[in-house]
Design a protein around this motif. Structure first.
Motif, mmCIF file in Angstrom:
data_model
loop_
_atom_site.group_PDB
_atom_site.id
_atom_site.type_symbol
_atom_site.label_atom_id
_atom_site.label_comp_id
_atom_site.label_asym_id
_atom_site.label_seq_id
_atom_site.Cartn_x
_atom_site.Cartn_y
_atom_site.Cartn_z
ATOM 1 N N GLY A 34 -5.269 -13.651 -2.875
ATOM 2 C CA GLY A 34 -6.531 -14.157 -3.411
ATOM 3 C C GLY A 34 -7.794 -13.660 -2.732
ATOM 4 N N MET A 35 -7.672 -12.844 -1.721
ATOM 5 C CA MET A 35 -8.865 -12.337 -1.037
ATOM 6 C C MET A 35 -9.458 -11.175 -1.824
ATOM 7 S SD MET A 35 -8.975 -11.360 2.985
ATOM 8 C CE MET A 35 -10.495 -11.340 3.879
ATOM 9 N N GLN A 36 -10.782 -11.013 -1.749
ATOM 10 C CA GLN A 36 -11.436 -9.885 -2.416
ATOM 11 C C GLN A 36 -10.989 -8.582 -1.764
ATOM 12 O OE1 GLN A 36 -15.646 -10.552 -2.224
ATOM 13 N NE2 GLN A 36 -15.570 -12.254 -3.663
ATOM 14 N N ARG A 37 -10.851 -7.551 -2.589
ATOM 15 C CA ARG A 37 -10.280 -6.281 -2.128
ATOM 16 C C ARG A 37 -11.032 -5.680 -0.939
ATOM 17 N NH1 ARG A 37 -7.218 -1.945 -2.688
ATOM 18 N NH2 ARG A 37 -8.004 0.130 -3.094
ATOM 19 N N HIS A 74 -1.319 -1.780 3.443
ATOM 20 C CA HIS A 74 -0.299 -2.721 2.962
ATOM 21 C C HIS A 74 -0.739 -4.159 3.227
ATOM 22 C CE1 HIS A 74 3.479 -5.077 3.209
ATOM 23 N NE2 HIS A 74 3.695 -4.444 2.076
ATOM 24 N N LEU A 75 -1.253 -4.418 4.436
ATOM 25 C CA LEU A 75 -1.744 -5.755 4.751
ATOM 26 C C LEU A 75 -2.899 -6.123 3.822
ATOM 27 C CD1 LEU A 75 -1.885 -8.358 6.380
ATOM 28 C CD2 LEU A 75 -3.284 -7.134 8.054
ATOM 29 N N ALA A 76 -3.820 -5.193 3.614
ATOM 30 C CA ALA A 76 -4.963 -5.466 2.732
ATOM 31 C C ALA A 76 -4.486 -5.813 1.321
ATOM 32 C CB ALA A 76 -5.904 -4.263 2.697
ATOM 33 N N LEU A 77 -3.547 -5.063 0.791
ATOM 34 C CA LEU A 77 -3.022 -5.352 -0.553
ATOM 35 C C LEU A 77 -2.326 -6.709 -0.595
ATOM 36 C CD1 LEU A 77 -1.657 -1.865 -1.645
ATOM 37 C CD2 LEU A 77 -3.633 -3.090 -2.583
#
Length: 156
Positions: A22-25, A13-16
């Protein structure tokens, strides 16, 4: 749900959320893995296992997160692998590094203020310049106040 399932879901969830900002996946997933790990250090292999991807696919993500100043490479005696860990002051380091970007924006805006005559464009550029100048002047005091608060020192 188990504790491990909850941890993995919270990390994803944090990553998404970071991707949405705007961060790369893969960089976002790697950062989340570091944040949610109880291990002192992680290798590319550790990240690959945690994220369910190949070790090669995490190398660019690790490089990006390291360039942001959030993780650092460390030597681990007896290991031939590269080990990385979260910096103790990762967020203030990131914030400080972003100042160089703001400095560049400020120089470009100042150039723009000088390039246009009186009017709407000048007013917009001048407002932007003044805003960023204000932020740059206030930021060091905010970081210092934050660090004092984290140490439990009374407010001054």
């Amino acid at each position: 749900m188990t504790g491990e399932t909850d941890r993995r879901e919270a990390a994803e969830h944090l990553a998404l959320t970071l991707v949405g900002a705007g961060m790369q996946r893969m960089g976002a997933r790697a950062l989340a893995a570091f944040l949610f790990s109880e291990k002192e250090t992680l290798t590319a292999g550790d990240l690959a296992q945690e994220l369910g991807v190949s070790a090669g696919s995490v190398s660019g993500a690790v490089r990006m997160v390291a360039q942001m100043g959030l993780i650092e490479r460390i030597h681990v005696a007896g290991s031939r692998r590269e080990h990385f860990r979260m910096r103790d002051n990762a967020w203030t380091t990131l914030y400080s590094r972003q100042h160089s970007v703001v400095d560049e924006v400020l120089r470009a805006v100042e150039n723009g203020v000088g390039a246009v005559g009186p009017g709407r464009a000048h007013d917009r550029l001048e407002y932007m310049r003044d805003f960023y100048t204000f932020l740059l002047n206030e930021a060091p005091m905010l970081v210092e106040r934050f660090e004092r608060q984290r140490r439990g020192e009374p407010r001054s």
